[in-house]
Design a protein around this motif. Sequence first.
Motif, PDB file in Angstrom:
ATOM      1  N   LEU A 293      11.740  12.263   1.596  1.00 46.87           N
ATOM      2  CA  LEU A 293      11.007  13.875   1.558  1.00 46.87           C
ATOM      3  C   LEU A 293       9.989  12.619   1.307  1.00 46.87           C
ATOM      4  CD1 LEU A 293      13.503  16.415   0.868  1.00 46.87           C
ATOM      5  CD2 LEU A 293      11.695  16.163   2.962  1.00 46.87           C
ATOM      6  N   ARG A 294      10.128  11.956   0.137  1.00 48.86           N
ATOM      7  CA  ARG A 294       8.656  11.394  -0.088  1.00 48.86           C
ATOM      8  C   ARG A 294       7.442  10.706   0.760  1.00 48.86           C
ATOM      9  NH1 ARG A 294      12.128   7.802  -2.661  1.00 48.86           N
ATOM     10  NH2 ARG A 294      11.250   9.235  -4.156  1.00 48.86           N
TER      11      ARG A 294
ATOM     12  N   TYR B  87      11.353  20.955  -1.417  1.00 51.69           N
ATOM     13  CA  TYR B  87      10.728  19.815  -1.714  1.00 51.69           C
ATOM     14  C   TYR B  87       9.096  20.218  -2.489  1.00 51.69           C
ATOM     15  CZ  TYR B  87       9.534  14.783  -2.393  1.00 51.69           C
ATOM     16  OH  TYR B  87       9.069  13.986  -3.200  1.00 51.69           O
ATOM     17  N   ASN B  88       7.718  20.530  -1.737  1.00 52.65           N
ATOM     18  CA  ASN B  88       6.417  20.488  -1.668  1.00 52.65           C
ATOM     19  C   ASN B  88       6.211  21.852  -0.771  1.00 52.65           C
ATOM     20  OD1 ASN B  88       4.133  20.202  -2.295  1.00 52.65           O
ATOM     21  ND2 ASN B  88       4.117  18.088  -2.601  1.00 52.65           N
ATOM     22  N   GLU B  89       5.543  22.405  -1.462  1.00 47.66           N
ATOM     23  CA  GLU B  89       5.503  23.705  -0.592  1.00 47.66           C
ATOM     24  C   GLU B  89       3.568  23.272   0.416  1.00 47.66           C
ATOM     25  OE1 GLU B  89       4.877  26.904  -0.032  1.00 47.66           O
ATOM     26  OE2 GLU B  89       6.755  27.776  -1.373  1.00 47.66           O
TER      27      GLU B  89
ATOM     28  N   PRO C 271       0.771  -1.337  -0.192  1.00 47.56           N
ATOM     29  CA  PRO C 271       0.059   0.310  -0.378  1.00 47.56           C
ATOM     30  C   PRO C 271       0.707   1.282  -0.067  1.00 47.56           C
ATOM     31  CG  PRO C 271      -0.153  -1.749   1.955  1.00 47.56           C
ATOM     32  CD  PRO C 271       0.808  -1.714   1.287  1.00 47.56           C
ATOM     33  N   GLY C 272       0.501   2.454  -0.982  1.00 41.60           N
ATOM     34  CA  GLY C 272       1.605   3.875  -0.944  1.00 41.60           C
ATOM     35  C   GLY C 272       2.210   3.896  -2.160  1.00 41.60           C
TER      36      GLY C 272
ATOM     37  N   LYS D 245       5.576  -0.924 -22.006  1.00 38.46           N
ATOM     38  CA  LYS D 245       6.397  -0.004 -21.414  1.00 38.46           C
ATOM     39  C   LYS D 245       7.661  -0.166 -20.399  1.00 38.46           C
ATOM     40  CE  LYS D 245       3.014   1.805 -20.599  1.00 38.46           C
ATOM     41  NZ  LYS D 245       1.239   1.168 -20.184  1.00 38.46           N
ATOM     42  N   TRP D 246       8.361   0.231 -20.162  1.00 39.44           N
ATOM     43  CA  TRP D 246       9.334   0.561 -18.888  1.00 39.44           C
ATOM     44  C   TRP D 246       7.824   2.133 -17.614  1.00 39.44           C
ATOM     45  CZ3 TRP D 246      13.298  -1.929 -17.421  1.00 39.44           C
ATOM     46  CH2 TRP D 246      14.483  -2.483 -18.476  1.00 39.44           C
ATOM     47  N   ILE D 247       7.858   1.242 -16.465  1.00 37.57           N
ATOM     48  CA  ILE D 247       7.926   1.844 -15.662  1.00 37.57           C
ATOM     49  C   ILE D 247       8.185   2.176 -14.259  1.00 37.57           C
ATOM     50  CG2 ILE D 247       5.683   1.130 -16.477  1.00 37.57           C
ATOM     51  CD1 ILE D 247       5.431   0.101 -13.871  1.00 37.57           C
ATOM     52  N   VAL D 248       7.947   3.419 -12.744  1.00 37.42           N
ATOM     53  CA  VAL D 248       9.311   3.257 -12.100  1.00 37.42           C
ATOM     54  C   VAL D 248       7.730   2.967 -10.650  1.00 37.42           C
ATOM     55  CG1 VAL D 248      10.336   4.828 -10.281  1.00 37.42           C
ATOM     56  CG2 VAL D 248      10.840   4.911 -13.084  1.00 37.42           C
ATOM     57  N   LEU D 249       8.549   2.321 -10.001  1.00 38.26           N
ATOM     58  CA  LEU D 249       7.443   2.331  -8.879  1.00 38.26           C
ATOM     59  C   LEU D 249       7.654   3.112  -8.107  1.00 38.26           C
ATOM     60  CD1 LEU D 249       6.846  -1.657  -8.783  1.00 38.26           C
ATOM     61  CD2 LEU D 249       5.745  -0.197  -9.983  1.00 38.26           C
ATOM     62  N   GLU D 250       7.241   3.623  -6.931  1.00 43.01           N
ATOM     63  CA  GLU D 250       7.378   4.331  -6.163  1.00 43.01           C
ATOM     64  C   GLU D 250       6.888   4.442  -4.767  1.00 43.01           C
ATOM     65  OE1 GLU D 250       7.637   8.952  -6.989  1.00 43.01           O
ATOM     66  OE2 GLU D 250       9.285   8.668  -7.669  1.00 43.01           O
ATOM     67  N   LEU D 251       7.134   4.299  -3.147  1.00 41.56           N
ATOM     68  CA  LEU D 251       6.596   3.436  -2.337  1.00 41.56           C
ATOM     69  C   LEU D 251       6.414   4.995  -1.550  1.00 41.56           C
ATOM     70  CD1 LEU D 251       4.585   1.860  -0.446  1.00 41.56           C
ATOM     71  CD2 LEU D 251       7.190   0.886   0.319  1.00 41.56           C
ATOM     72  N   LYS D 252       5.653   4.981  -0.737  1.00 37.38           N
ATOM     73  CA  LYS D 252       5.427   6.167  -0.036  1.00 37.38           C
ATOM     74  C   LYS D 252       4.315   5.694   1.292  1.00 37.38           C
ATOM     75  CE  LYS D 252       5.027  10.009  -3.405  1.00 37.38           C
ATOM     76  NZ  LYS D 252       4.248  10.938  -3.977  1.00 37.38           N
ATOM     77  N   LEU D 253       4.818   5.578   2.132  1.00 32.46           N
ATOM     78  CA  LEU D 253       4.094   5.466   3.734  1.00 32.46           C
ATOM     79  C   LEU D 253       3.408   5.855   3.692  1.00 32.46           C
ATOM     80  CD1 LEU D 253       7.358   4.664   5.826  1.00 32.46           C
ATOM     81  CD2 LEU D 253       6.705   3.188   4.062  1.00 32.46           C
ATOM     82  N   ILE D 254       2.293   5.189   4.289  1.00 31.99           N
ATOM     83  CA  ILE D 254       0.683   5.502   4.616  1.00 31.99           C
ATOM     84  C   ILE D 254       1.231   5.410   6.193  1.00 31.99           C
ATOM     85  CG2 ILE D 254      -1.779   4.839   5.059  1.00 31.99           C
ATOM     86  CD1 ILE D 254      -0.054   5.026   1.879  1.00 31.99           C
ATOM     87  N   ALA D 255       1.225   7.019   6.855  1.00 35.51           N
ATOM     88  CA  ALA D 255       1.275   7.072   8.102  1.00 35.51           C
ATOM     89  C   ALA D 255       0.273   8.595   8.543  1.00 35.51           C
ATOM     90  CB  ALA D 255       2.597   6.914   8.577  1.00 35.51           C
TER      91      ALA D 255
END
Length: 422
Positions: A231-232, A268-270, A91-92, A149-159
């Motif tokens: 940071l993500r 990084y992100n406002e 998840p995430g 296609k080539w894809i990128v998987l990014e995991l962002k913690l669910i907290a």
Amino acid sequence: MFVDVAKIYIKAGDGGHGAVSFRREKYVPFGGPDGGDGGRGGDVVFVVDPGLRTLLDFRYKKKYNASPGESGGASNRFGKDGEDLVIKVPPGTVIKDAETNRIIADLKDEKDKAIVAKGGRGGRGNAKFATPTRQAPNFAEPGMPGEEKWIVLELKLIADVGLIGFPNVGKSTILSMVTGAKPKIANYHFTTLTPNLGVVDLAGVKSFVLADIPGLIEGAHEGAGLGIDFLRHIERTRVLIHVIDVSGIEGRDPVEDFYQINDELKLYNEKLASKPQIIAANKTDIPGSEENIEKLKSEMDKLGLKVFSISAATNQGLKELIQYAAKVLEETPAQEEEIQEWYTPEEKKFTYEIRKADDGAYEIIGSFVDRLLLSVNIYDTESLKYFHKVLEKRGIIEELKMMGIQDGDLVRMNDFEFEFVE
């Protein structure tokens, strides 16, 4: 090992080819066409598995292929559809197109799933090409290719709540004291190399998920230290507990530390810097921290931020901190992330190009040509009529005329050549 970014190649199954077949039975000497259609290729489907916590499996396997559809058969037998390839992710997980970096799917919850590559349609058998004037078509349609296609998987913690701050300020100790998590703890920078999660379960406090985010440093938004890699993980949290070392044993200024970390969040992100923050002034059990505590409280009062004096090592003040965090969390509604750039799959088009060769022949090349030649039998009269009709409908005949083609001129399509006749 914790792996939160992976690049992989996926390919959906190709559609099965249509069959060329004619009914041949003892008392039916002139049976019509009965070639069946090919089956659909399998999709590549990503689903959430709540039992997974990392993308580690994708480090060792990089290519994933779904099953192709089977070709059609005689007696109008349709080919079997290819099986979908189901890939499980934590998840995430955010799935991005590697070429454009745009988001294909954002899989947050347990039941989330997404078809990321669609299987190709099966080709039509020759029975589908029969008409009153074309009663014995000796050609069929090839299956469509599956998406790849080539894809990128990014995991962002669910907290729900994230612990942020410089390295070695006590975030891991706080996590270990208020949850059942057992992070690695030592008195040196970057002890925490991976995010840690724990569930807060204290008496009188509604449970929530707390994340210990590895320490940030100046330049984190540009990837310095462990910067962008972690940071993500703050993006999905609703409340931030900003842990600041007020002991002064490393010669740091707590106020400067607060502003430096928040500058990194903004760059990084406002939206990260605008999340509710609670200040945890840690290491207050160390003599000489009193002056720094007062200095920090005075500055935070101007910003309307609440400061808790704590000692993670001795458990002092942690209960009050967590109770307040739970209260702020309850008052802070979950916000949907605004995803600006969604990936839009391009419509599958078969293209061609006409050019004049050195020997004077008109060459037609491209994916349209490859597919057309697969579908026709150039040694069959009915098939060649269909071939000419397709060229007319696609506008190729008219384009050749505009280029100045004359009767008798040679037209070349891959290895197939024919003389142009008006």
